[in-house]
Design a protein around this motif. Structure first.
Motif, PDB file in Angstrom:
ATOM      1  N   VAL A  13       0.869  -1.186   0.006  1.00  0.00           N
ATOM      2  CA  VAL A  13      -0.267  -0.086  -0.458  1.00  0.00           C
ATOM      3  C   VAL A  13       1.106   0.793   0.204  1.00  0.00           C
ATOM      4  O   VAL A  13       1.793   2.018   0.801  1.00  0.00           O
ATOM      5  CB  VAL A  13      -1.140   0.170   0.825  1.00  0.00           C
ATOM      6  N   MET A  15       0.811   5.429   0.017  1.00  0.00           N
ATOM      7  CA  MET A  15      -0.050   6.773  -0.049  1.00  0.00           C
ATOM      8  C   MET A  15       0.950   8.163  -0.574  1.00  0.00           C
ATOM      9  O   MET A  15       2.071   7.918  -0.064  1.00  0.00           O
ATOM     10  CB  MET A  15       0.242   6.843   1.775  1.00  0.00           C
ATOM     11  N   VAL A  70      -3.159   4.761  -2.113  1.00  0.00           N
ATOM     12  CA  VAL A  70      -3.657   5.832  -1.430  1.00  0.00           C
ATOM     13  C   VAL A  70      -3.755   7.449  -1.987  1.00  0.00           C
ATOM     14  O   VAL A  70      -3.149   7.873  -1.870  1.00  0.00           O
ATOM     15  CB  VAL A  70      -4.337   5.107  -0.212  1.00  0.00           C
ATOM     16  N   SER A  72      -4.266  10.270  -0.442  1.00  0.00           N
ATOM     17  CA  SER A  72      -4.797  10.899   1.013  1.00  0.00           C
ATOM     18  C   SER A  72      -4.884  12.479   0.580  1.00  0.00           C
ATOM     19  O   SER A  72      -5.317  13.199   0.781  1.00  0.00           O
ATOM     20  CB  SER A  72      -3.943  10.427   1.869  1.00  0.00           C
ATOM     21  N   LYS A 142     -11.335   5.022   4.204  1.00  0.00           N
ATOM     22  CA  LYS A 142     -11.968   5.119   1.686  1.00  0.00           C
ATOM     23  C   LYS A 142     -10.672   4.703   1.878  1.00  0.00           C
ATOM     24  O   LYS A 142     -10.750   3.590   0.302  1.00  0.00           O
ATOM     25  CB  LYS A 142     -11.192   6.428   1.495  1.00  0.00           C
ATOM     26  N   ALA A 143      -9.175   4.170   2.301  1.00  0.00           N
ATOM     27  CA  ALA A 143      -8.323   2.728   1.735  1.00  0.00           C
ATOM     28  C   ALA A 143      -9.127   1.747   1.353  1.00  0.00           C
ATOM     29  O   ALA A 143      -9.106   0.638   0.824  1.00  0.00           O
ATOM     30  CB  ALA A 143      -7.721   3.368   2.701  1.00  0.00           C
ATOM     31  N   GLU A 151      -9.142   8.156  -5.607  1.00  0.00           N
ATOM     32  CA  GLU A 151      -8.813   7.842  -4.143  1.00  0.00           C
ATOM     33  C   GLU A 151      -8.361   6.320  -4.122  1.00  0.00           C
ATOM     34  O   GLU A 151      -7.587   6.613  -3.001  1.00  0.00           O
ATOM     35  CB  GLU A 151     -10.454   7.510  -3.576  1.00  0.00           C
ATOM     36  N   VAL A 152      -8.521   5.438  -4.648  1.00  0.00           N
ATOM     37  CA  VAL A 152      -7.596   4.093  -4.568  1.00  0.00           C
ATOM     38  C   VAL A 152      -7.209   3.406  -5.908  1.00  0.00           C
ATOM     39  O   VAL A 152      -8.036   3.389  -6.602  1.00  0.00           O
ATOM     40  CB  VAL A 152      -8.154   2.894  -3.151  1.00  0.00           C
ATOM     41  N   SER A 156      -9.271  -1.526  -3.778  1.00  0.00           N
ATOM     42  CA  SER A 156      -8.793  -0.643  -2.546  1.00  0.00           C
ATOM     43  C   SER A 156      -8.211  -1.842  -1.933  1.00  0.00           C
ATOM     44  O   SER A 156      -8.398  -2.854  -1.995  1.00  0.00           O
ATOM     45  CB  SER A 156     -10.461  -1.049  -1.806  1.00  0.00           C
TER      46      SER A 156
END
Length: 164
Positions: A13, A15, A70, A72, A142-143, A151-152, A156
């Motif tokens: 993941v 960010m 993600v 953010s 959201k992630a 958003e992702v 997800s």
């Protein structure tokens, strides 16, 4: 990521950087209601767009790996632009008193024995740069569950967790 991959990591993941130009660290040096520093936000968006492209590149270079990017930045920018829509009333100042450079601080981190706001849940930022727990809960939800590629990307964290 390469090092983690060689150690057996296959699910990652990544960010994005948050909107730096809107942080209390930057806002403290600007007159009230002048808005975010767009040059810093532009730099963050440029970095984030390259980071998102890196997700596709890394997947092709690391067999059997999967990535989630993600955004953010985008999620936080919406909160900062329309804070009341998510239950916030202060998107400009830090919840915890920040030590200035004159006080031996850097304008970002909390001041030793500094004042804390009465209600962290209404603030977007905890210190001069970092979001409050309330914002982090929104980011995490959201992630984990968003189906919006804005958003992702490309999936997800929930979908990543389901992959074998």
């Amino acid at each position: 990521m390469q090092k983690l991959y060689t150690l057996g990591g296959r699910k990652f993941v990544v960010m994005s950087i948050n909107p730096l130009g809107c942080s209390p660290w930057i806002q403290a040096s600007r007159p009230t209601h002048q808005g975010c520093r767009q040059d810093l936000n532009l730099a963050a968006r440029l970095f984030n767009s390259r980071l998102r492209r890196l997700v596709d590149k890394a997947k092709s270079q690391l067999p059997n790996s999967n990535f989630v990017f993600v955004n953010s930045y985008g999620i936080m920018r919406k909160i900062i632009t329309h804070p009341t829509s998510k239950g916030f009333s202060d998107a400009r100042s830090a919840c915890y008193e920040v030590a200035t450079i004159n006080e031996g601080g850097n304008g970002i981190l909390c001041k030793k024995d500094g004042r804390t706001c009465a209600n962290r849940g209404i603030h977007v930022f905890f210190d001069g740069l970092h979001p409050t727990e309330a914002v982090n809960v929104i980011l995490a939800n959201k992630a984990f569950a968003s189906n919006l590629t804005a958003e992702v990307y490309p999936i997800s964290i929930h979908h990543l967790a389901l992959l074998i």
